[in-house]
Scaffold this motif. Sequence first.
Motif, PDB file in Angstrom:
ATOM      1  N   PHE A  68       7.500   7.481   5.180  1.00  0.00           N
ATOM      2  CA  PHE A  68       6.310   6.881   5.791  1.00  0.00           C
ATOM      3  C   PHE A  68       5.192   6.672   4.777  1.00  0.00           C
ATOM      4  O   PHE A  68       4.907   7.522   3.947  1.00  0.00           O
ATOM      5  N   SER A  69       4.549   5.523   4.892  1.00  0.00           N
ATOM      6  CA  SER A  69       3.307   5.251   4.160  1.00  0.00           C
ATOM      7  C   SER A  69       2.482   4.288   5.009  1.00  0.00           C
ATOM      8  O   SER A  69       3.038   3.522   5.792  1.00  0.00           O
ATOM      9  N   PHE A  70       1.168   4.347   4.849  1.00  0.00           N
ATOM     10  CA  PHE A  70       0.296   3.414   5.559  1.00  0.00           C
ATOM     11  C   PHE A  70       0.331   2.088   4.808  1.00  0.00           C
ATOM     12  O   PHE A  70      -0.266   1.961   3.745  1.00  0.00           O
ATOM     13  N   ASP A  71       1.013   1.120   5.374  1.00  0.00           N
ATOM     14  CA  ASP A  71       1.151  -0.195   4.751  1.00  0.00           C
ATOM     15  C   ASP A  71       0.036  -1.098   5.274  1.00  0.00           C
ATOM     16  O   ASP A  71       0.172  -1.735   6.316  1.00  0.00           O
ATOM     17  N   LEU A  72      -1.053  -1.142   4.525  1.00  0.00           N
ATOM     18  CA  LEU A  72      -2.189  -1.978   4.915  1.00  0.00           C
ATOM     19  C   LEU A  72      -2.200  -3.325   4.206  1.00  0.00           C
ATOM     20  O   LEU A  72      -3.113  -4.120   4.410  1.00  0.00           O
ATOM     21  N   PHE A  73      -1.179  -3.600   3.392  1.00  0.00           N
ATOM     22  CA  PHE A  73      -1.145  -4.854   2.646  1.00  0.00           C
ATOM     23  C   PHE A  73      -1.173  -6.102   3.541  1.00  0.00           C
ATOM     24  O   PHE A  73      -1.764  -7.106   3.155  1.00  0.00           O
ATOM     25  N   PRO A  74      -0.582  -6.073   4.739  1.00  0.00           N
ATOM     26  CA  PRO A  74      -0.674  -7.271   5.594  1.00  0.00           C
ATOM     27  C   PRO A  74      -2.094  -7.595   6.079  1.00  0.00           C
ATOM     28  O   PRO A  74      -2.356  -8.702   6.525  1.00  0.00           O
ATOM     29  N   VAL A  75      -3.017  -6.638   6.003  1.00  0.00           N
ATOM     30  CA  VAL A  75      -4.397  -6.872   6.427  1.00  0.00           C
ATOM     31  C   VAL A  75      -5.109  -7.593   5.279  1.00  0.00           C
ATOM     32  O   VAL A  75      -5.525  -6.993   4.295  1.00  0.00           O
ATOM     33  N   LYS A  76      -5.230  -8.902   5.407  1.00  0.00           N
ATOM     34  CA  LYS A  76      -5.687  -9.758   4.301  1.00  0.00           C
ATOM     35  C   LYS A  76      -7.127  -9.523   3.869  1.00  0.00           C
ATOM     36  O   LYS A  76      -7.474  -9.764   2.725  1.00  0.00           O
ATOM     37  N   TRP A  77      -8.003  -9.051   4.761  1.00  0.00           N
ATOM     38  CA  TRP A  77      -9.395  -8.886   4.397  1.00  0.00           C
ATOM     39  C   TRP A  77      -9.667  -7.588   3.633  1.00  0.00           C
ATOM     40  O   TRP A  77     -10.748  -7.381   3.099  1.00  0.00           O
ATOM     41  N   LEU A  78      -8.668  -6.699   3.554  1.00  0.00           N
ATOM     42  CA  LEU A  78      -8.828  -5.472   2.776  1.00  0.00           C
ATOM     43  C   LEU A  78      -8.489  -5.741   1.309  1.00  0.00           C
ATOM     44  O   LEU A  78      -7.605  -6.550   1.009  1.00  0.00           O
ATOM     45  N   SER A  79      -9.152  -5.057   0.423  1.00  0.00           N
ATOM     46  CA  SER A  79      -8.847  -5.252  -0.999  1.00  0.00           C
ATOM     47  C   SER A  79      -7.469  -4.687  -1.315  1.00  0.00           C
ATOM     48  O   SER A  79      -7.048  -3.676  -0.740  1.00  0.00           O
ATOM     49  N   ARG A  80      -6.772  -5.337  -2.228  1.00  0.00           N
ATOM     50  CA  ARG A  80      -5.425  -4.897  -2.625  1.00  0.00           C
ATOM     51  C   ARG A  80      -5.476  -3.512  -3.259  1.00  0.00           C
ATOM     52  O   ARG A  80      -4.574  -2.710  -3.077  1.00  0.00           O
ATOM     53  N   ALA A  81      -6.530  -3.222  -4.010  1.00  0.00           N
ATOM     54  CA  ALA A  81      -6.660  -1.903  -4.638  1.00  0.00           C
ATOM     55  C   ALA A  81      -6.773  -0.810  -3.571  1.00  0.00           C
ATOM     56  O   ALA A  81      -6.118   0.238  -3.666  1.00  0.00           O
ATOM     57  N   PHE A  82      -7.578  -1.064  -2.535  1.00  0.00           N
ATOM     58  CA  PHE A  82      -7.720  -0.096  -1.443  1.00  0.00           C
ATOM     59  C   PHE A  82      -6.377   0.113  -0.752  1.00  0.00           C
ATOM     60  O   PHE A  82      -5.969   1.254  -0.501  1.00  0.00           O
ATOM     61  N   CYS A  83      -5.687  -0.985  -0.451  1.00  0.00           N
ATOM     62  CA  CYS A  83      -4.376  -0.900   0.206  1.00  0.00           C
ATOM     63  C   CYS A  83      -3.382  -0.113  -0.649  1.00  0.00           C
ATOM     64  O   CYS A  83      -2.623   0.709  -0.138  1.00  0.00           O
ATOM     65  N   PHE A  84      -3.402  -0.362  -1.966  1.00  0.00           N
ATOM     66  CA  PHE A  84      -2.503   0.344  -2.868  1.00  0.00           C
ATOM     67  C   PHE A  84      -2.740   1.852  -2.803  1.00  0.00           C
ATOM     68  O   PHE A  84      -1.801   2.639  -2.681  1.00  0.00           O
ATOM     69  N   TRP A  85      -4.014   2.258  -2.913  1.00  0.00           N
ATOM     70  CA  TRP A  85      -4.303   3.688  -2.943  1.00  0.00           C
ATOM     71  C   TRP A  85      -3.982   4.372  -1.622  1.00  0.00           C
ATOM     72  O   TRP A  85      -3.461   5.492  -1.618  1.00  0.00           O
ATOM     73  N   ILE A  86      -4.262   3.724  -0.513  1.00  0.00           N
ATOM     74  CA  ILE A  86      -3.915   4.305   0.793  1.00  0.00           C
ATOM     75  C   ILE A  86      -2.399   4.446   0.901  1.00  0.00           C
ATOM     76  O   ILE A  86      -1.873   5.474   1.334  1.00  0.00           O
ATOM     77  N   ASP A  87      -1.677   3.419   0.489  1.00  0.00           N
ATOM     78  CA  ASP A  87      -0.208   3.449   0.519  1.00  0.00           C
ATOM     79  C   ASP A  87       0.322   4.553  -0.388  1.00  0.00           C
ATOM     80  O   ASP A  87       1.181   5.341   0.004  1.00  0.00           O
ATOM     81  N   ALA A  88      -0.184   4.633  -1.614  1.00  0.00           N
ATOM     82  CA  ALA A  88       0.301   5.611  -2.591  1.00  0.00           C
ATOM     83  C   ALA A  88       0.024   7.044  -2.143  1.00  0.00           C
ATOM     84  O   ALA A  88       0.908   7.915  -2.229  1.00  0.00           O
ATOM     85  N   ILE A  89      -1.167   7.289  -1.649  1.00  0.00           N
ATOM     86  CA  ILE A  89      -1.538   8.647  -1.237  1.00  0.00           C
ATOM     87  C   ILE A  89      -0.763   9.058   0.012  1.00  0.00           C
ATOM     88  O   ILE A  89      -0.236  10.175   0.094  1.00  0.00           O
ATOM     89  N   SER A  90      -0.665   8.149   0.990  1.00  0.00           N
ATOM     90  CA  SER A  90       0.071   8.497   2.213  1.00  0.00           C
ATOM     91  C   SER A  90       1.553   8.703   1.927  1.00  0.00           C
ATOM     92  O   SER A  90       2.187   9.618   2.465  1.00  0.00           O
ATOM     93  N   PHE A  91       2.137   7.887   1.052  1.00  0.00           N
ATOM     94  CA  PHE A  91       3.535   8.072   0.644  1.00  0.00           C
ATOM     95  C   PHE A  91       3.717   9.433  -0.022  1.00  0.00           C
ATOM     96  O   PHE A  91       4.647  10.189   0.304  1.00  0.00           O
ATOM     97  N   SER A  92       2.821   9.769  -0.931  1.00  0.00           N
ATOM     98  CA  SER A  92       2.919  11.035  -1.660  1.00  0.00           C
ATOM     99  C   SER A  92       2.841  12.233  -0.727  1.00  0.00           C
ATOM    100  O   SER A  92       3.638  13.171  -0.840  1.00  0.00           O
ATOM    101  N   PHE A  93       1.907  12.209   0.201  1.00  0.00           N
ATOM    102  CA  PHE A  93       1.781  13.332   1.124  1.00  0.00           C
ATOM    103  C   PHE A  93       2.934  13.373   2.124  1.00  0.00           C
ATOM    104  O   PHE A  93       3.336  14.448   2.559  1.00  0.00           O
ATOM    105  N   SER A  94       3.502  12.225   2.460  1.00  0.00           N
ATOM    106  CA  SER A  94       4.668  12.203   3.356  1.00  0.00           C
ATOM    107  C   SER A  94       5.882  12.868   2.720  1.00  0.00           C
ATOM    108  O   SER A  94       6.760  13.371   3.416  1.00  0.00           O
ATOM    109  N   LEU A  95       5.924  12.882   1.399  1.00  0.00           N
ATOM    110  CA  LEU A  95       7.025  13.554   0.710  1.00  0.00           C
ATOM    111  C   LEU A  95       7.043  15.055   1.000  1.00  0.00           C
ATOM    112  O   LEU A  95       8.071  15.706   0.827  1.00  0.00           O
TER     113      LEU A  95
END
Length: 192
Positions: A68-95
């Motif tokens: 599991f990771s929070f995939d916010l990339f489809p939300v176009k109005w969010l910055s890609r950097a923000f989406c990346f960090w949310i995805d990376a952190i949520s993936f890491s903690f899901s491990l």
Amino acid sequence: MTQKLFYIAHMRLPTERAHGFQIMRMCAAFAHHGFDVTLFVPSRKTAHTEDPFLFYKLQKTFAIERVFSFDLFPVKWLSRAFCFWIDAISFSFSLFTKISELRKSVVFSRDPVSSFILVWCVPNLCYEVHDTPQPTFLNRILFRRLKNIVVTNAIKKQQLIDQLGVPEERMCVAHHGVDYKEFATEYSKSEA
């Protein structure tokens, strides 16, 4: 008993980028050498929907598990950097749902965020460096704790020694490789 190896890669799978091919080949190589391999990747959506083994033309010699990771990339109005960090952190903690398995296995990672989090509780963590890390506070902490580091060339190894004070005995240089069988077919210049 076969040694368990978990490969952690924060990436879309499959992907048309070279790192996807390299990661899949590394997992296949580990499996070929007798490890029971599971590749952990985020549960992110990707433009390619086919089976990764078919996409990369590999036999199924290892398992792929989407974490599991929070995939916010489809939300176009969010910055890609923000989406990346949310995805990376949520993936890491899901491990951490896999932590009991990770603690008693070999863990190979090329993801700095997951590695930073796991280095505190996974004794057999090996981190593969692809981009030379900057001498930041967090990288100094990560590389002070890492016991097993793979670098892809001697220049990166020397940079880690000079910039982050990484002891040479903790590092191994493993150059990028090529599978010459992939080029056994002769192609014309235009086909290539």
